[in-house]
Design a protein around this motif. Sequence first.
Motif, mmCIF file in Angstrom:
data_model
loop_
_atom_site.group_PDB
_atom_site.id
_atom_site.type_symbol
_atom_site.label_atom_id
_atom_site.label_comp_id
_atom_site.label_asym_id
_atom_site.label_seq_id
_atom_site.Cartn_x
_atom_site.Cartn_y
_atom_site.Cartn_z
ATOM 1 N N LEU A 1 0.826 -1.206 0.000
ATOM 2 C CA LEU A 1 0.000 0.000 0.000
ATOM 3 C C LEU A 1 0.860 1.256 0.000
ATOM 4 C CD1 LEU A 1 -2.743 -1.066 2.587
ATOM 5 C CD2 LEU A 1 -2.971 -0.931 0.095
ATOM 6 N N GLN A 2 1.964 1.218 0.745
ATOM 7 C CA GLN A 2 2.816 2.394 0.834
ATOM 8 C C GLN A 2 3.488 2.702 -0.511
ATOM 9 O OE1 GLN A 2 6.070 1.958 3.516
ATOM 10 N NE2 GLN A 2 6.488 4.171 3.664
ATOM 11 N N SER A 3 3.904 1.647 -1.217
ATOM 12 C CA SER A 3 4.588 1.847 -2.504
ATOM 13 C C SER A 3 3.616 1.999 -3.669
ATOM 14 C CB SER A 3 5.520 0.671 -2.776
ATOM 15 O OG SER A 3 4.793 -0.552 -2.811
ATOM 16 N N LYS B 1 -1.471 6.685 1.986
ATOM 17 C CA LYS B 1 -0.063 6.304 1.862
ATOM 18 C C LYS B 1 0.686 6.563 3.168
ATOM 19 C CE LYS B 1 4.020 7.015 -1.013
ATOM 20 N NZ LYS B 1 4.590 7.699 -2.207
ATOM 21 N N GLU B 2 0.365 7.689 3.795
ATOM 22 C CA GLU B 2 1.010 8.007 5.092
ATOM 23 C C GLU B 2 0.586 7.012 6.158
ATOM 24 O OE1 GLU B 2 1.079 11.662 8.366
ATOM 25 O OE2 GLU B 2 0.171 11.950 6.376
ATOM 26 N N TYR B 3 -0.694 6.638 6.169
ATOM 27 C CA TYR B 3 -1.168 5.641 7.144
ATOM 28 C C TYR B 3 -0.502 4.285 6.905
ATOM 29 C CZ TYR B 3 -4.877 8.986 8.272
ATOM 30 O OH TYR B 3 -5.577 10.089 8.651
ATOM 31 N N ALA B 4 -0.347 3.915 5.627
ATOM 32 C CA ALA B 4 0.297 2.640 5.308
ATOM 33 C C ALA B 4 1.744 2.639 5.801
ATOM 34 C CB ALA B 4 0.246 2.380 3.810
ATOM 35 N N GLY B 5 2.424 3.776 5.679
ATOM 36 C CA GLY B 5 3.792 3.877 6.198
ATOM 37 C C GLY B 5 3.836 3.725 7.705
ATOM 38 N N ASP B 6 2.847 4.329 8.382
ATOM 39 C CA ASP B 6 2.797 4.188 9.838
ATOM 40 C C ASP B 6 2.540 2.733 10.235
ATOM 41 O OD1 ASP B 6 3.218 6.883 10.114
ATOM 42 O OD2 ASP B 6 1.079 7.377 10.318
ATOM 43 N N ILE B 7 1.643 2.058 9.505
ATOM 44 C CA ILE B 7 1.361 0.652 9.801
ATOM 45 C C ILE B 7 2.612 -0.189 9.575
ATOM 46 C CG2 ILE B 7 0.039 -1.369 9.085
ATOM 47 C CD1 ILE B 7 -2.262 0.540 8.385
ATOM 48 N N HIS B 8 3.325 0.112 8.495
ATOM 49 C CA HIS B 8 4.534 -0.651 8.174
ATOM 50 C C HIS B 8 5.607 -0.476 9.251
ATOM 51 C CE1 HIS B 8 8.423 -1.456 6.144
ATOM 52 N NE2 HIS B 8 7.723 -2.431 5.555
ATOM 53 N N SER B 9 5.854 0.759 9.668
ATOM 54 C CA SER B 9 6.887 1.007 10.693
ATOM 55 C C SER B 9 6.467 0.424 12.041
ATOM 56 C CB SER B 9 7.152 2.511 10.816
ATOM 57 O OG SER B 9 5.964 3.202 11.193
ATOM 58 N N SER B 10 5.174 0.520 12.343
ATOM 59 C CA SER B 10 4.701 -0.055 13.611
ATOM 60 C C SER B 10 4.824 -1.576 13.592
ATOM 61 C CB SER B 10 3.251 0.347 13.877
ATOM 62 O OG SER B 10 3.140 1.754 13.993
ATOM 63 N N GLY B 11 4.511 -2.186 12.444
ATOM 64 C CA GLY B 11 4.656 -3.629 12.340
ATOM 65 C C GLY B 11 6.100 -4.073 12.464
ATOM 66 N N LEU C 1 1.834 -0.139 -5.375
ATOM 67 C CA LEU C 1 2.086 -1.077 -6.465
ATOM 68 C C LEU C 1 0.838 -1.350 -7.285
ATOM 69 C CD1 LEU C 1 4.414 -3.709 -4.730
ATOM 70 C CD2 LEU C 1 5.051 -1.919 -6.363
ATOM 71 N N LEU C 2 -0.329 -1.320 -6.653
ATOM 72 C CA LEU C 2 -1.582 -1.620 -7.358
ATOM 73 C C LEU C 2 -2.288 -0.371 -7.850
ATOM 74 C CD1 LEU C 2 -2.933 -4.407 -4.975
ATOM 75 C CD2 LEU C 2 -1.562 -4.649 -7.046
ATOM 76 N N GLY C 3 -1.608 0.745 -7.757
ATOM 77 C CA GLY C 3 -2.199 2.000 -8.223
ATOM 78 C C GLY C 3 -2.153 3.066 -7.164
ATOM 79 N N PRO C 4 -2.216 4.328 -7.602
ATOM 80 C CA PRO C 4 -2.136 5.446 -6.644
ATOM 81 C C PRO C 4 -3.393 5.525 -5.770
ATOM 82 C CG PRO C 4 -2.617 6.252 -8.846
ATOM 83 C CD PRO C 4 -2.353 4.789 -8.998
ATOM 84 N N HIS C 5 -3.199 6.075 -4.590
ATOM 85 C CA HIS C 5 -4.324 6.262 -3.664
ATOM 86 C C HIS C 5 -5.075 7.532 -4.035
ATOM 87 C CE1 HIS C 5 -2.911 3.013 -1.161
ATOM 88 N NE2 HIS C 5 -1.709 3.608 -1.029
ATOM 89 N N ASN C 6 -6.392 7.455 -3.910
ATOM 90 C CA ASN C 6 -7.190 8.648 -4.138
ATOM 91 C C ASN C 6 -7.029 9.652 -3.010
ATOM 92 O OD1 ASN C 6 -8.201 7.622 -6.550
ATOM 93 N ND2 ASN C 6 -9.859 6.511 -5.481
ATOM 94 N N VAL C 7 -6.767 9.127 -1.811
ATOM 95 C CA VAL C 7 -6.574 10.001 -0.645
ATOM 96 C C VAL C 7 -5.107 9.924 -0.234
ATOM 97 C CG1 VAL C 7 -7.285 10.522 1.711
ATOM 98 C CG2 VAL C 7 -8.949 9.576 0.087
ATOM 99 N N PRO C 8 -4.370 11.016 -0.241
ATOM 100 C CA PRO C 8 -2.924 10.975 0.070
ATOM 101 C C PRO C 8 -2.625 10.459 1.468
ATOM 102 C CG PRO C 8 -3.524 13.057 -0.981
ATOM 103 C CD PRO C 8 -4.799 12.362 -0.666
ATOM 104 N N GLN C 9 -3.534 10.669 2.404
ATOM 105 C CA GLN C 9 -3.268 10.222 3.769
ATOM 106 C C GLN C 9 -3.160 8.696 3.874
ATOM 107 O OE1 GLN C 9 -5.423 12.532 2.978
ATOM 108 N NE2 GLN C 9 -4.911 14.376 4.189
#
Length: 510
Positions: free
Chosen positions: A286-288, A300-310, A290-298
């Motif tokens: 989700l952060q990268s 991508k930021e949330y996905a980064g937070d989930i990734h770092s927290s994981g 790969l399946l297409g851009p997000h309609n809501v920019p946040q």
Amino acid sequence: MPLKPAMHDEDVRAQMGRELRRNSQRTVFDARQRLTSSSGTRASFDFELLDEYASSRLGGLLAVPALVLILALFASLWVSPLAAAAWAAAVIVANLVVVWFCRQFKTEDPTKFNAGRWTATFIAGELVNGISWALLALFTLVAVDSVALLVAMFAITLVGIAANAVSTRTLPGATLMSTLPAAATVTISLVIAGGTLNWALAAVVVGGELFFVYLAKQLYASELETIEHQAEKDSLINELEEAREMSDEARRHAEQANIAKSQFLATMSHELRTPLNAIIGFSEVLQSELLGPHNVPQYKEYAGDIHSSGQHLLNLINELLDLSRIEAGKYDLNEEAVSLIDIAEDCRRMVEIRAKAKSIELSVSYAHNLPKLWGDERAIRQVVLNLLSNAIKFTPQSGKVHLMVTRSGDGGQLLSVRDNGPGIPENEIETVLSSFGQGSLAQKSAEQGAGLGLPIVQKIMELHQGRFDLFSKLRFGTEVIATFPRARVMDALAPVVEKKPRLEIYSEAS
């Protein structure tokens, strides 16, 4: 965390309750012992005193008749042999009656002991024994030379009083009954005979009676004090044994609980890591985008937070599982020949980005021509990474961290990580080295961990028969040293030298 004080208070209250019940039981037991005692002390003390009395009388089974026969032969110089023999027979029979009572006491079951009954029995037997000794006064009725006989009666009486007083020293009532009849009758006989000498002898007999009764009381008090001290000693030994058993039982429960915890966590590796790997993997997708851009920019930021927290949670679980496997004895070393310098350099490159992010100067110094070590590469890499990560974590901006790999003084190899951070207070070093322990600096820092890094390093070094040392001083920084023993250094093995093939030229003529 709030449960720990409550559990501690509950344990304290339980301990206080056990102590209160133990003291109450001891008080009730002592009161019951005093009420059933015939001497006002304790029934168990009465048994010990009567047992000592019975042993003394049984020990004199042959000595007393021999003494009586000697005295009878002595008395036969002034009275008829028949009278002396009759007196000796009476005394010996009375002594045998007392001995028989003592044998009955020895053969009786101690659990059925009745202090009052046996005390009365022994006193009655000693009264009969005392009356038999008092038959000395009958010698005056058949005396040939009354003056010499009175002196002989005086001497025999003192010997008898002394012998009976010593034999009955642990039973004051028996002492009085065994000595008073003879002393009274001989004293009366001497007073009736009249004369200064006889009165003086009578006074000596009375004084001897008082003295030996007093001596018997002193011996009784001494024996009672010895028994009390022995009882206190036995009680203390029992309490210490009970405390040791309780401590051993508590330690066994704690060890079993710790092993159960470690085994549970060690077997939860797959169940915990599988969903976390999925979370980390999908969040990275989700952060990268790969399946297409997000309609809501946040997003991508949330996905980064989930990734770092994981990633943070996975690292924490990995540390917890590693420590649990070590404590459960399931951390097996995959040993091979490794280069400590190569491992240290790889780890330095891995943490270099973090050091540059904090403008920390990360310097190294490696000794030349270090031989390889026999150890687990993954475990040693974890040691180096934990030490470097801790140093970078707690070193302030623009600080310095120095990594050194060299030989140790005993021929082994050591790895040192030194920083110029704030340091650790001396009273917190033990806490920092304990599992889940965190110093005041870690609690104030934004980069908090689980407090497992250094304990894992300690355990891994122990598995390698090595040593881990931490030296720190406030405002001067910290240095941690991991030392591998000389036995793991492989310089004892001769290097393998490849021999170049020798070229031989053959001529056509050959």
